[in-house]
Design a protein around this motif. Structure first.
Motif, PDB file in Angstrom:
ATOM      1  N   ARG A 187     -73.388  67.411  27.016  1.00 36.78           N
ATOM      2  CA  ARG A 187     -73.176  68.857  27.026  1.00 36.78           C
ATOM      3  C   ARG A 187     -73.779  69.483  28.281  1.00 36.78           C
ATOM      4  NH1 ARG A 187     -74.554  67.749  21.566  1.00 36.78           N
ATOM      5  NH2 ARG A 187     -72.934  68.392  20.071  1.00 36.78           N
ATOM      6  N   GLU A 188     -73.144  70.557  28.694  1.00 40.05           N
ATOM      7  CA  GLU A 188     -73.653  71.348  29.807  1.00 40.05           C
ATOM      8  C   GLU A 188     -73.144  72.769  29.631  1.00 40.05           C
ATOM      9  OE1 GLU A 188     -76.249  71.460  32.738  1.00 40.05           O
ATOM     10  OE2 GLU A 188     -75.434  69.464  32.336  1.00 40.05           O
TER      11      GLU A 188
ATOM     12  N   LYS B 141     -73.164  62.896  33.909  1.00 42.38           N
ATOM     13  CA  LYS B 141     -73.728  64.162  34.352  1.00 42.38           C
ATOM     14  C   LYS B 141     -72.637  65.012  34.976  1.00 42.38           C
ATOM     15  CE  LYS B 141     -76.923  67.157  35.576  1.00 42.38           C
ATOM     16  NZ  LYS B 141     -77.627  67.999  34.571  1.00 42.38           N
TER      17      LYS B 141
ATOM     18  N   ASP C  68     -73.358  76.797  40.709  1.00 43.05           N
ATOM     19  CA  ASP C  68     -72.487  75.990  39.862  1.00 43.05           C
ATOM     20  C   ASP C  68     -71.015  76.289  40.089  1.00 43.05           C
ATOM     21  OD1 ASP C  68     -74.515  74.590  38.496  1.00 43.05           O
ATOM     22  OD2 ASP C  68     -74.866  76.318  37.198  1.00 43.05           O
TER      23      ASP C  68
END
Length: 378
Positions: A265-266, A63, A362
């Motif tokens: 993926r992110e 993650k 983020d």
């Protein structure tokens, strides 16, 4: 029993062939059974290994928990990714992709110490061949530098054992870069202890395979002496990202590819800065009991949005024309969603430019000047 009868009995081999054949059949049977058992055991082990591998592939879970990009105002220069391994087994990163390009080389550091990883006394540089380990149930921060990674190593070479200048002096290098990076190409330079460069041609040779440097004595045509220590410097240039630099205005798409060929993926989308200027007037009490109007500005960024999270920081930059040039009142150090900047008279100050920098949860940032342009008071 007569002697002739005994000889006849001992020489009678009519049953030997049957006994030998029976024993041979038993032996063949045992060998065949052992081979079958071995084949079954090998097949079972392969099946167990395959099942274990499949479980490892299925259980792998990485993650990306945060992103910390750094840019020059238009393009990203570097990005830090914090990766958390949610599995009970270690994972290994084979490749990292940002938007449309793969990183050929990258670095990482430990979250507890904040120091970059090292390998054989050199900064660790990770590739598809030298994979980055993400420990089980722990996190690791990857540092992605869009420009080349330049690594230098140095060591001092003492010549106290070089007793005869006419003879060659051979020294075993202690920090040869191939001990850390394999046979990656590098540039080396040798200098006197005071920093003055030596002339490589005709003075010294280096054997990378044996990790040895040879100072040529006067008998071999060299002119260096044993009266000074020498410093050797190794320089390696690792191509990091061959693609086009991603713009700070664009989303950042991250792909992690592991040794199990799993892809995680992110996507991180920059926030959208929106700002407005409000002109306000307040009446201040004078010492003589009268009131006089005082004008000021209110900067409001409350309409700014973030589609994949929330905004955590609002920073303002304000510059004005002072008549003798531009004066910077705030350089993204005025913080707050709604602020009242000091030092501006909205009715008398002209050519005032206002910019807003917003950051989301983020770590993605966006400037008003990049999206729609500065606010301007003429």
């Amino acid at each position: 029993m007569a002697g002739n009868d005994i000889k006849v009995f001992l020489s009678d081999n009519r049953g030997v062939t049957v006994v030998f054949g029976t024993l041979l059949l038993i032996l063949v049977t045992i060998i065949a059974a052992s081979s079958i058992a071995y084949m079954i055991s090998t097949t079972q082990k392969q099946a167990m290994d395959l099942e274990s591998h499949q479980k490892s592939v299925e259980n792998e879970n990485l993650k990306i928990v945060s992103i910390d990009p750094h840019g020059d105002g238009s393009s990203w220069e570097s990005i830090d990714l914090k990766i958390l391994n949610l599995n009970i087994e270690d994972s290994y990163i084979s490749a990292i992709r940002i938007n449309d390009g793969y990183f050929l080389h990258f670095r990482a550091y430990d979250d507890s110490s904040g120091e970059f990883d090292t390998y054989n006394s050199y900064p660790a540089v990770y590739t598809a061949n030298h994979r980055l380990e993400i420990p089980a149930a722990k996190s690791k921060t990857v540092h992605l530098n869009f420009s080349d990674i330049v690594v230098e190593g140095t060591e001092s070479i003492g010549t106290s054992s070089w007793t005869n200048n006419s003879k060659d002096f051979v020294y075993t290098l202690k920090k040869h870069p191939w001990d850390a990076y394999g046979d990656y190409p590098f540039i080396f330079n040798v200098s006197y202890a005071n920093g003055t460069n030596c002339i490589e041609s005709g003075n010294l040779t280096i054997d990378n395979d044996t990790r040895k440097i040879t100072f040529l004595g006067t008998g071999s045509g060299g002119n260096l002496t044993n009266t000074s220590n020498y410093n050797i410097t190794y320089t390696l240039d690792f191509i990091s990202y061959p693609g086009i630099l991603p713009s700070e205005r664009d989303p950042v798409r991250v792909e992690l590819i592991t040794s199990y060929i799993n892809i995680f993926r992110e996507a991180f989308t920059p926030p959208m800065p929106l700002a407005e200027v409000q002109f306000k007037v307040e009446y201040l009490q004078n010492g003589n009991g009268t009131q006089s109007p005082n004008s000021y500005l209110i900067l409001d960024a409350s309409d700014s949005t973030d589609v994949d999270g929330f905004i955590t920081s609002y920073k303002w930059a304000i510059r004005k024309d002072s008549g003798n040039g531009t004066t910077t009142l705030y350089n993204y150090d005025l913080q707050g969603m709604v602020v009242r900047p000091a030092g501006i008279d909205p009715y008398n100050d002209h050519n005032v430019t206002i910019d807003l920098l917003v950051t989301d949860d983020d770590g993605m940032t966006s400037r008003l000047s990049q999206v729609s342009g500065n606010l301007t008071i003429l």
